[in-house]
Enzyme design. Structure first.
Site, PDB file in Angstrom:
ATOM      1  CG  HIS A 239      -1.805  -1.182   1.330  1.00 37.37           C
ATOM      2  ND1 HIS A 239      -2.917  -1.367   0.551  1.00 37.37           N
ATOM      3  CD2 HIS A 239      -1.738  -2.281   2.130  1.00 37.37           C
ATOM      4  CE1 HIS A 239      -3.516  -2.507   0.861  1.00 37.37           C
ATOM      5  NE2 HIS A 239      -2.814  -3.087   1.820  1.00 37.37           N
TER       6      HIS A 239
HETATM    7  C1  BDR Z   1      -2.644   0.881   5.430  1.00 38.49           C
HETATM    8  O1  BDR Z   1      -2.844   0.373   6.740  1.00 38.49           O
HETATM    9  C2  BDR Z   1      -1.621   0.032   7.322  1.00 38.49           C
HETATM   10  O2  BDR Z   1      -1.715  -1.187   7.987  1.00 38.49           O
HETATM   11  C3  BDR Z   1      -0.591   0.036   6.218  1.00 38.49           C
HETATM   12  O3  BDR Z   1       0.672   0.437   6.719  1.00 38.49           O
HETATM   13  C4  BDR Z   1      -1.150   1.030   5.231  1.00 38.49           C
HETATM   14  O4  BDR Z   1      -0.739   2.343   5.564  1.00 38.49           O
HETATM   15  C5  BDR Z   1      -3.322  -0.039   4.447  1.00 38.49           C
HETATM   16  O5  BDR Z   1      -4.689  -0.086   4.688  1.00 38.49           O
END
Ligand code: BDR
Ligand code: CA
Length: 310
Positions: A239
């Site tokens: 992500h």
């Molecule tokens: C986001 O949530 C976190 O767990 C990850 O680092 C990312 O920023 C994804 O939904």
């Protein structure tokens, strides 16, 4: 380019930070601010320092930020990122400490005083930047853009409606969405379109640097979670990497300028980002909502990262 990275590291945050370190200079990276999210803020701060230690970039300063969302109790995600936040991936212990000044003060001062407009990369809940904007709204004039990983037009990853970063601090997200700065949204709409398949992991591994081992470890941690495997049998989305990779090459994603609002009160849909993709409302078009990805580009940037860093 002047960049501040606001983060809750976090395995994919670590990938994002490594990308930034490989592609931007110490002059360009004004600082790293940490926030509570995936893990408590103290663990996140240590992780930011561990990542800089590995890369030999201890001149970049780390500022510890908020330990809880603006109005709510903290929700963490150790079950995703491990209790150490980095999935047990062996980054070195830091030889340096965080700065004395806190993240919100640093954001306000450094944005106001920067000679060039500042790009803020938000990789976690928006608490720090939300608070800075509430306390000093005039900083918006010197913000080039806020590129954030968060939200989705099509359902969540933490509740059926909400993505993790927005769910943790929907009130802060609401402040950012209405602050008037240029906003670029890297939501699940794009992050789910680029997967770290075994072939891509192999390409990174083949570079045979220490950084490649760390990158592979970070991405494998997520890929090996049973719940991830159900949706993505070979690999995982990375992500936060989208945010810094987009600064390296803004042809990585494309999208539309639309209205985005966040739900802050309903129990059922708390933290949902309502993205007006069909342009039905007459509300302000406040967000460049990204929806298409050149997925090979993301992985070539990650591979280049492993070749550039130690
Ligand atoms: C986001 O949530 C976190 O767990 C990850 O680092 C990312 O920023 C994804 O939904
Ligand atoms: Ca994150």
């Amino acid at each position: 380019m002047r960049i501040i990275i606001d983060t809750d590291p976090g395995t994919d945050d670590a990938v994002a930070i490594l990308i930034a370190l490989a592609h931007f200079t110490d002059q360009e990276i004004l600082g790293i601010t940490t926030v509570a999210g995936n893990v408590g803020v103290k663990v996140g701060t240590k992780n930011a320092l561990r990542i800089l230690e590995h890369a030999g970039r201890n001149d970049i300063k780390v500022y510890e930020g908020e330990s809880a969302p603006l109005e709510r109790d903290l929700l963490t995600a150790e079950w995703v990122h491990g209790t150490d936040g980095l999935g047990g991936v062996p980054f070195p212990e830091p030889s340096k400490k965080e700065e004395q000044i806190d993240a919100v003060s640093f954001l306000k001062d450094s944005i106001l005083n920067s000679e060039e407009k500042v790009t803020i990369c938000v990789l976690g809940p928006m608490t720090n930047i939300g608070k800075a904007l509430l306390e000093k709204p005039e900083i918006v004039e010197n913000i080039e853009q806020i590129v954030f990983m968060g939200g989705s037009a099509t359902g969540g990853n933490t509740t059926p409606a909400a993505e993790f970063n927005i769910l943790v601090d929907p009130e802060a997200a609401d402040v950012v969405l209405h602050c008037g700065a240029k906003l670029v949204m890297m939501g699940l709409d794009v992050t789910h379109q680029a997967i770290s398949t075994s072939e891509r992991i192999q390409n990174i591994s083949d570079t045979k640097t220490k950084t490649s081992e760390l990158l592979v470890g970070l991405m494998s941690r997520l890929a090996n979670l049973e719940i991830v495997k159900k949706k993505f049998p070979d690999g995982t989305p990375v992500h936060d990497a989208f945010v810094t990779a987009y600064l390296v090459d803004n042809s990585l994603t494309t999208g539309n300028l639309v209205n985005v609002e966040v739900e802050t009160s309903s129990d059922l849909t708390l933290g949902q980002t309502v993205v007006d993709i069909n342009e039905i409302s007459e509300r302000d078009k406040n967000v460049h909502w990204m929806n298409l990805v050149d997925d090979n580009k993301l992985f070539s940037i990650i591979t280049k990262t492993s070749l550039t860093l130690p």
